[in-house]
Design a protein around this motif. Structure first.
Motif, mmCIF file in Angstrom:
data_model
loop_
_atom_site.group_PDB
_atom_site.id
_atom_site.type_symbol
_atom_site.label_atom_id
_atom_site.label_comp_id
_atom_site.label_asym_id
_atom_site.label_seq_id
_atom_site.Cartn_x
_atom_site.Cartn_y
_atom_site.Cartn_z
ATOM 1 N N TYR A 33 0.843 -1.189 0.000
ATOM 2 C CA TYR A 33 0.000 0.000 0.000
ATOM 3 C C TYR A 33 0.880 1.241 0.000
ATOM 4 C CZ TYR A 33 -3.866 -3.136 1.064
ATOM 5 O OH TYR A 33 -4.798 -4.144 0.995
ATOM 6 N N VAL A 34 0.519 2.204 -0.835
ATOM 7 C CA VAL A 34 1.309 3.423 -0.970
ATOM 8 C C VAL A 34 0.378 4.634 -0.854
ATOM 9 C CG1 VAL A 34 2.878 4.768 -2.400
ATOM 10 C CG2 VAL A 34 2.965 2.261 -2.478
ATOM 11 N N LEU A 35 0.697 5.534 0.073
ATOM 12 C CA LEU A 35 -0.052 6.772 0.256
ATOM 13 C C LEU A 35 0.843 7.945 -0.123
ATOM 14 C CD1 LEU A 35 -2.360 8.586 1.274
ATOM 15 C CD2 LEU A 35 -1.455 8.284 3.602
ATOM 16 N N GLU A 36 0.428 8.709 -1.121
ATOM 17 C CA GLU A 36 1.163 9.902 -1.534
ATOM 18 C C GLU A 36 0.285 11.130 -1.289
ATOM 19 O OE1 GLU A 36 1.953 8.887 -5.620
ATOM 20 O OE2 GLU A 36 3.980 8.178 -5.127
ATOM 21 N N PHE A 37 0.888 12.192 -0.774
ATOM 22 C CA PHE A 37 0.112 13.406 -0.512
ATOM 23 C C PHE A 37 0.987 14.640 -0.720
ATOM 24 C CE2 PHE A 37 2.251 12.369 3.382
ATOM 25 C CZ PHE A 37 2.563 13.584 3.987
ATOM 26 N N LYS A 38 0.337 15.726 -1.111
ATOM 27 C CA LYS A 38 0.992 17.025 -1.250
ATOM 28 C C LYS A 38 -0.092 18.090 -1.155
ATOM 29 C CE LYS A 38 4.283 19.655 -4.049
ATOM 30 N NZ LYS A 38 5.101 19.688 -5.299
ATOM 31 N N ASN A 39 -0.189 18.716 0.020
ATOM 32 C CA ASN A 39 -1.254 19.682 0.266
ATOM 33 C C ASN A 39 -0.900 20.552 1.480
ATOM 34 O OD1 ASN A 39 -1.753 17.936 2.513
ATOM 35 N ND2 ASN A 39 -3.079 16.677 1.209
ATOM 36 N N ASP A 40 -1.892 21.087 2.157
ATOM 37 C CA ASP A 40 -1.650 21.964 3.308
ATOM 38 C C ASP A 40 -0.999 21.241 4.481
ATOM 39 O OD1 ASP A 40 -2.703 24.052 1.912
ATOM 40 O OD2 ASP A 40 -4.708 23.925 2.804
ATOM 41 N N TRP A 41 -1.101 19.926 4.506
ATOM 42 C CA TRP A 41 -0.458 19.165 5.579
ATOM 43 C C TRP A 41 1.047 19.055 5.350
ATOM 44 C CZ3 TRP A 41 -2.509 16.472 9.902
ATOM 45 C CH2 TRP A 41 -3.897 16.616 10.076
ATOM 46 N N GLY A 42 1.441 19.024 4.096
ATOM 47 C CA GLY A 42 2.842 18.828 3.743
ATOM 48 C C GLY A 42 2.916 17.948 2.513
ATOM 49 N N VAL A 62 8.512 11.842 4.580
ATOM 50 C CA VAL A 62 7.529 12.922 4.711
ATOM 51 C C VAL A 62 8.167 14.232 5.142
ATOM 52 C CG1 VAL A 62 5.603 11.365 5.239
ATOM 53 C CG2 VAL A 62 7.053 12.210 7.096
ATOM 54 N N ASN A 63 7.436 15.305 4.901
ATOM 55 C CA ASN A 63 7.797 16.635 5.398
ATOM 56 C C ASN A 63 6.480 17.351 5.703
ATOM 57 O OD1 ASN A 63 8.386 19.539 5.471
ATOM 58 N ND2 ASN A 63 10.409 19.000 4.714
ATOM 59 N N PHE A 64 6.215 17.611 6.983
ATOM 60 C CA PHE A 64 4.961 18.224 7.393
ATOM 61 C C PHE A 64 5.141 19.723 7.633
ATOM 62 C CE2 PHE A 64 4.365 13.770 8.786
ATOM 63 C CZ PHE A 64 3.220 13.480 8.056
ATOM 64 N N LYS A 65 4.132 20.495 7.256
ATOM 65 C CA LYS A 65 4.216 21.949 7.370
ATOM 66 C C LYS A 65 4.038 22.427 8.805
ATOM 67 C CE LYS A 65 2.842 22.937 2.621
ATOM 68 N NZ LYS A 65 1.872 23.629 1.723
ATOM 69 N N GLU A 66 3.435 21.595 9.646
ATOM 70 C CA GLU A 66 3.334 21.859 11.076
ATOM 71 C C GLU A 66 3.778 20.613 11.824
ATOM 72 O OE1 GLU A 66 -0.438 23.321 12.465
ATOM 73 O OE2 GLU A 66 -0.795 24.473 10.646
ATOM 74 N N GLU A 67 4.130 20.770 13.093
ATOM 75 C CA GLU A 67 4.422 19.586 13.913
ATOM 76 C C GLU A 67 3.224 18.657 13.884
ATOM 77 O OE1 GLU A 67 7.591 20.012 17.531
ATOM 78 O OE2 GLU A 67 5.542 20.643 17.904
ATOM 79 N N LEU A 68 3.488 17.368 13.743
ATOM 80 C CA LEU A 68 2.407 16.383 13.704
ATOM 81 C C LEU A 68 2.561 15.408 14.867
ATOM 82 C CD1 LEU A 68 -0.022 14.982 12.358
ATOM 83 C CD2 LEU A 68 1.613 13.631 11.049
ATOM 84 N N LYS A 69 1.504 15.307 15.665
ATOM 85 C CA LYS A 69 1.479 14.344 16.762
ATOM 86 C C LYS A 69 0.693 13.124 16.295
ATOM 87 C CE LYS A 69 0.743 15.802 20.980
ATOM 88 N NZ LYS A 69 0.019 16.284 22.200
ATOM 89 N N LEU A 70 1.392 11.999 16.155
ATOM 90 C CA LEU A 70 0.774 10.752 15.720
ATOM 91 C C LEU A 70 0.551 9.880 16.954
ATOM 92 C CD1 LEU A 70 -0.021 9.755 12.911
ATOM 93 C CD2 LEU A 70 2.151 8.547 12.783
ATOM 94 N N ILE A 71 -0.722 9.700 17.317
ATOM 95 C CA ILE A 71 -1.078 8.982 18.543
ATOM 96 C C ILE A 71 -1.586 7.588 18.189
ATOM 97 C CG2 ILE A 71 -2.528 8.986 20.608
ATOM 98 C CD1 ILE A 71 -2.756 12.024 20.300
ATOM 99 N N PHE A 72 -0.936 6.563 18.755
ATOM 100 C CA PHE A 72 -1.355 5.182 18.539
ATOM 101 C C PHE A 72 -2.060 4.676 19.791
ATOM 102 C CE2 PHE A 72 1.896 5.734 15.380
ATOM 103 C CZ PHE A 72 1.510 4.918 14.323
ATOM 104 N N GLN A 73 -3.316 4.290 19.647
ATOM 105 C CA GLN A 73 -4.087 3.668 20.717
ATOM 106 C C GLN A 73 -4.617 2.350 20.168
ATOM 107 O OE1 GLN A 73 -6.707 7.184 21.568
ATOM 108 N NE2 GLN A 73 -5.905 6.961 23.646
ATOM 109 N N ILE A 74 -3.934 1.272 20.500
ATOM 110 C CA ILE A 74 -4.203 0.013 19.792
ATOM 111 C C ILE A 74 -4.625 -1.122 20.721
ATOM 112 C CG2 ILE A 74 -2.838 0.506 17.747
ATOM 113 C CD1 ILE A 74 -0.458 -0.746 19.002
ATOM 114 N N GLY A 75 -4.975 -0.805 21.948
ATOM 115 C CA GLY A 75 -5.585 -1.796 22.828
ATOM 116 C C GLY A 75 -4.665 -2.907 23.261
ATOM 117 N N GLU A 76 -5.154 -4.144 23.155
ATOM 118 C CA GLU A 76 -4.455 -5.304 23.694
ATOM 119 C C GLU A 76 -3.211 -5.682 22.887
ATOM 120 O OE1 GLU A 76 -4.964 -7.410 26.431
ATOM 121 O OE2 GLU A 76 -6.190 -5.737 27.088
#
Length: 339
Positions: A33-42, A62-76
């Motif tokens: 799977y490949v995700l490509e993006f280029k917009n206001d996020w970066g 990646v290169n983000f235009k603002e700091e990005l907090k990636l939160i993982f909540q994955i349970g058990e």
């Protein structure tokens, strides 16, 4: 700071949840799977692929235009995460920590969160980040024939054991360029179809082996030939100051090796790690930068400046100065005077 929450360890699902915010182009080919993006996020590319025995890869470029907090909540399910940053840096913390940990470029990192733990990775603003995550689901990996997990160090083996998977684990080890080279090969794989899939799987296993070996040697107080400790990195930083203070002296690798107490091999690896240059390339660049400042800020003749930065040949100096700055030293001085 922007925030994205992820509720899965499945690579495809991670990309789908990321894309709900990044609004890029998500596609699948040959099970990858490949995700490509280029917009206001970066901008950037995020790839994911999964294999048998609970091994999967998520690779960020990646290169983000603002700091990005990636939160993982994955349970058990709390996988073991083999993390390696080949460009940029990250911050990491989980709910029980007060201050985030600095995850550094080329450092071998292994993390396993506590069950039900919330993990946070912070991507910096306007910085190119290339980071490789290899996830291992313990109970699936234990089913693998000849997994030989018992040969791991005691702490890592304990982390792999499913009955102790509730315990958190974090390893921030040495800095290793060989792992970086192997990950670069993984990222530059241009094969297609089954050849690509088999190549990626083989490379992942090799990277895992190298990261496990570094962890084992780190805990036993040994060091791989291509690994650098934080003490080694500190010595390289101090050596950069020494070079500035002795810029007019003959600065050979053997001299710098004696000054720092590092082997020539570690010296070269250290400069590649910190400055992406060999020792001699770094010294030459520094000499040229000093010469440029002397031309701009003093009335010293070009010959005197050549002597002050430790070059013997004025013609050689003029040649490399021109290659670096696109102008001869004498012409640069005339240009400065006109201004």
């Amino acid at each position: 700071m922007r925030t994205i929450e992820i509720h899965s360890v499945d690579g495809a699902e991670i990309l789908e949840q990321l894309n709900q915010h990044l609004h890029g182009n998500l596609k699948e080919q040959w099970g990858e799977y490949v995700l490509e993006f280029k917009n206001d996020w970066g901008s950037g590319t995020i790839r994911s692929i999964a294999f048998d025995w609970g091994i999967s890869l998520v690779d960020y470029d990646v290169n983000f235009k603002e700091e990005l907090k990636l939160i993982f909540q994955i349970g058990e399910i709390n996988p073991i995460e083999f993390v390696f940053i080949s460009e940029g840096n990250l911050k990491y913390y989980y709910k029980t920590t007060d201050q985030p940990y600095e995850l550094e470029r080329y450092q071998n990192i292994i993390i396993s969160p506590e069950k039900q733990e919330k993990e946070v990775y912070i991507f910096p603003k306007s910085v190119d980040v290339k980071v490789n995550f290899i996830y291992i689901i313990r109970n699936e990996y234990f089913k693998k024939k000849n997994n030989n997990l018992s040969f791991l160090s005691e702490s890592l083996y304990s982390t792999f054991q499913d009955d102790s998977s509730g315990k958190p684990y974090k390893h921030q080890g040495n800095f290793n360029l060989k792992i970086a080279d192997q990950i670069r090969q993984l990222q530059e794989n241009y094969d297609t179809g089954i050849v690509r899939t088999l190549t990626i799987e083989g490379q992942l296993n090799l990277i895992l082996a190298m990261q496990m070996l570094e962890q084992s040697n780190f805990e036993s107080g040994q060091s791989l030939p291509d690994s650098l400790s934080k003490t080694d990195i500190r010595k390289i930083n101090q050596l950069a100051g020494y070079i500035i203070d002795n810029i007019s002296e003959p600065l050979t690798i053997s001299t710098l090796s004696m000054e720092s107490g590092l082997s020539s091999k570690k010296l070269q690896a250290g400069f590649r790690t910190l400055y992406s240059k060999s020792v001699n390339e770094y010294i030459r660049q520094l000499k040229l930068e000093v010469s440029r400042d002397l031309i701009r800020n003093t009335d010293d003749s070009i010959s005197e400046i050549v002597y002050k930065i430790g070059f013997k040949s004025r013609s050689y100096f003029s040649k490399i100065f021109s290659e670096r700055y696109g102008i001869l030293p004498t012409e640069y001085r005339k240009k400065i005077k006109v201004k």
